[in-house]
Motif scaffolding. Structure first.
Motif, PDB file in Angstrom:
ATOM      1  N   GLU A   9      -5.035  43.753 -61.478  1.00  0.00           N
ATOM      2  CA  GLU A   9      -5.029  44.521 -60.232  1.00  0.00           C
ATOM      3  C   GLU A   9      -6.179  45.525 -60.198  1.00  0.00           C
ATOM      4  O   GLU A   9      -6.628  45.935 -59.115  1.00  0.00           O
ATOM      5  N   HIS A  66      -4.226  34.440 -65.058  1.00  0.00           N
ATOM      6  CA  HIS A  66      -3.607  34.894 -63.804  1.00  0.00           C
ATOM      7  C   HIS A  66      -4.091  33.998 -62.653  1.00  0.00           C
ATOM      8  O   HIS A  66      -4.763  34.481 -61.723  1.00  0.00           O
ATOM      9  N   GLU A 104      -2.833  32.390 -59.952  1.00  0.00           N
ATOM     10  CA  GLU A 104      -2.459  32.583 -58.553  1.00  0.00           C
ATOM     11  C   GLU A 104      -3.061  33.870 -57.988  1.00  0.00           C
ATOM     12  O   GLU A 104      -3.611  33.878 -56.877  1.00  0.00           O
ATOM     13  N   GLU A 105      -2.964  34.951 -58.746  1.00  0.00           N
ATOM     14  CA  GLU A 105      -3.504  36.224 -58.286  1.00  0.00           C
ATOM     15  C   GLU A 105      -5.019  36.148 -58.127  1.00  0.00           C
ATOM     16  O   GLU A 105      -5.588  36.662 -57.153  1.00  0.00           O
ATOM     17  N   THR A 106      -5.671  35.492 -59.090  1.00  0.00           N
ATOM     18  CA  THR A 106      -7.136  35.388 -59.036  1.00  0.00           C
ATOM     19  C   THR A 106      -7.570  34.515 -57.875  1.00  0.00           C
ATOM     20  O   THR A 106      -8.514  34.849 -57.138  1.00  0.00           O
ATOM     21  N   TYR A 107      -6.891  33.389 -57.690  1.00  0.00           N
ATOM     22  CA  TYR A 107      -7.252  32.485 -56.590  1.00  0.00           C
ATOM     23  C   TYR A 107      -7.071  33.184 -55.239  1.00  0.00           C
ATOM     24  O   TYR A 107      -7.898  33.031 -54.336  1.00  0.00           O
ATOM     25  N   SER A 108      -6.016  33.979 -55.107  1.00  0.00           N
ATOM     26  CA  SER A 108      -5.788  34.709 -53.857  1.00  0.00           C
ATOM     27  C   SER A 108      -6.925  35.690 -53.580  1.00  0.00           C
ATOM     28  O   SER A 108      -7.375  35.844 -52.432  1.00  0.00           O
ATOM     29  N   GLN A 109      -7.396  36.365 -54.645  1.00  0.00           N
ATOM     30  CA  GLN A 109      -8.535  37.260 -54.497  1.00  0.00           C
ATOM     31  C   GLN A 109      -9.769  36.500 -54.037  1.00  0.00           C
ATOM     32  O   GLN A 109     -10.510  36.945 -53.149  1.00  0.00           O
ATOM     33  N   LEU A 154      -9.972  33.753 -52.317  1.00  0.00           N
ATOM     34  CA  LEU A 154      -9.875  33.381 -50.904  1.00  0.00           C
ATOM     35  C   LEU A 154     -10.302  34.551 -50.015  1.00  0.00           C
ATOM     36  O   LEU A 154     -10.972  34.355 -48.996  1.00  0.00           O
ATOM     37  N   MET A 155      -9.946  35.763 -50.396  1.00  0.00           N
ATOM     38  CA  MET A 155     -10.381  36.939 -49.634  1.00  0.00           C
ATOM     39  C   MET A 155     -11.880  37.154 -49.770  1.00  0.00           C
ATOM     40  O   MET A 155     -12.552  37.556 -48.809  1.00  0.00           O
ATOM     41  N   PRO A 178      -7.667  22.490 -55.210  1.00  0.00           N
ATOM     42  CA  PRO A 178      -7.781  23.912 -54.846  1.00  0.00           C
ATOM     43  C   PRO A 178      -9.232  24.363 -54.675  1.00  0.00           C
ATOM     44  O   PRO A 178      -9.524  25.234 -53.842  1.00  0.00           O
ATOM     45  N   LEU A 230     -10.937  25.873 -51.176  1.00  0.00           N
ATOM     46  CA  LEU A 230     -11.681  27.127 -51.116  1.00  0.00           C
ATOM     47  C   LEU A 230     -13.069  26.914 -50.518  1.00  0.00           C
ATOM     48  O   LEU A 230     -13.536  27.717 -49.703  1.00  0.00           O
TER      49      LEU A 230
END
Length: 220
Positions: A115, A141, A143-148, A150-151, A187, A191
């Motif tokens: 985080e 991490h 899922e958390e990294t992939y979400s970042q 995408l942003m 994935p 992206l």
């Protein structure tokens, strides 16, 4: 001069001085002479990646042991990093490679603090690409990294948008291969859909290189 030689030369004595000056200007409190002595003790005898690892170790000795405390310092670093004359291409690359151990420090000591570490890598990537530093986070991490990432595809900074593509390349040169995306590139392709028409050629070249990586294992 080859890219390898430029990188190695960029992590020499001048890099140590740049790192000391920038860290202290960003608020780090340590003895510059001690840092310099530790950093230069074996640096000239080491090859490229060993120089990166050595300088990370030296930083760990002289910076706060608490990663959040050090992250606060690194979060001020970009404003104090030396400016270069863009007409002097070799000098620009020397300054660029000097930031490599700073970025990879985050990967080694920030892995348990995604985080904090992931936004910090986004901040630092214009100094030296965080594409190598992100890969451990994708493994630990995912899922958390992939979400970042995408942003990051929507970020106003082209260095950050390129990072979203480059750090998920399955077979990134000089980087650890990502077996999960070699086996299943879906994935990655999802992206890249966000970046394939990016206005920056810098970003689109990364997308092309990423697709080339994928095609080696999935020609269809």
């Amino acid at each position: 001069m080859t890219e390898y030689a430029l990188a190695k030369n960029g992590l020499g004595e001048a890099a140590v001085e740049r790192i000391i000056d920038a860290l202290q200007a960003a608020g780090a409190r340590f003895c510059a002479d001690s840092f310099r002595r530790d950093a230069l003790s074996t640096l000239s005898q080491l090859e490229l990646k060993d120089r990166v690892r050595h300088l990370i170790t030296v930083m760990s000795v002289h910076l706060p042991s608490s990663f959040p405390e050090t992250a606060y310092i690194l979060g001020e670093l970009k404003e104090h990093w030396p400016k270069v004359d863009e007409n002097e291409a070799e000098d620009e690359k020397q300054v660029y490679f000097a930031a490599w151990p700073i970025v990879d420090y985050v990967a080694k000591y920030g892995l348990n603090h995604p985080e904090i570490a992931l936004p910090l890598l986004r901040y630092l990537t214009p100094l030296f690409t965080a594409e190598f530093a992100i890969r451990p986070f994708l493994e630990v991490h995912p899922e958390e990294t992939y979400s970042q990432m995408l942003m990051w595809c929507l970020d106003s900074n082209e260095h950050v948008r390129r990072l979203a593509s480059e750090d998920i390349r399955p077979r990134l040169p000089w980087g650890k291969q990502l077996a999960q995306y070699i086996n299943n590139p879906t994935p990655v392709i999802s992206l890249l859909e966000n970046l394939k028409d990016d206005p920056s050629d810098y970003v689109r070249r990364s997308v092309a290189n990423n697709l080339n990586d994928i095609s080696k294992d999935h020609p269809e």
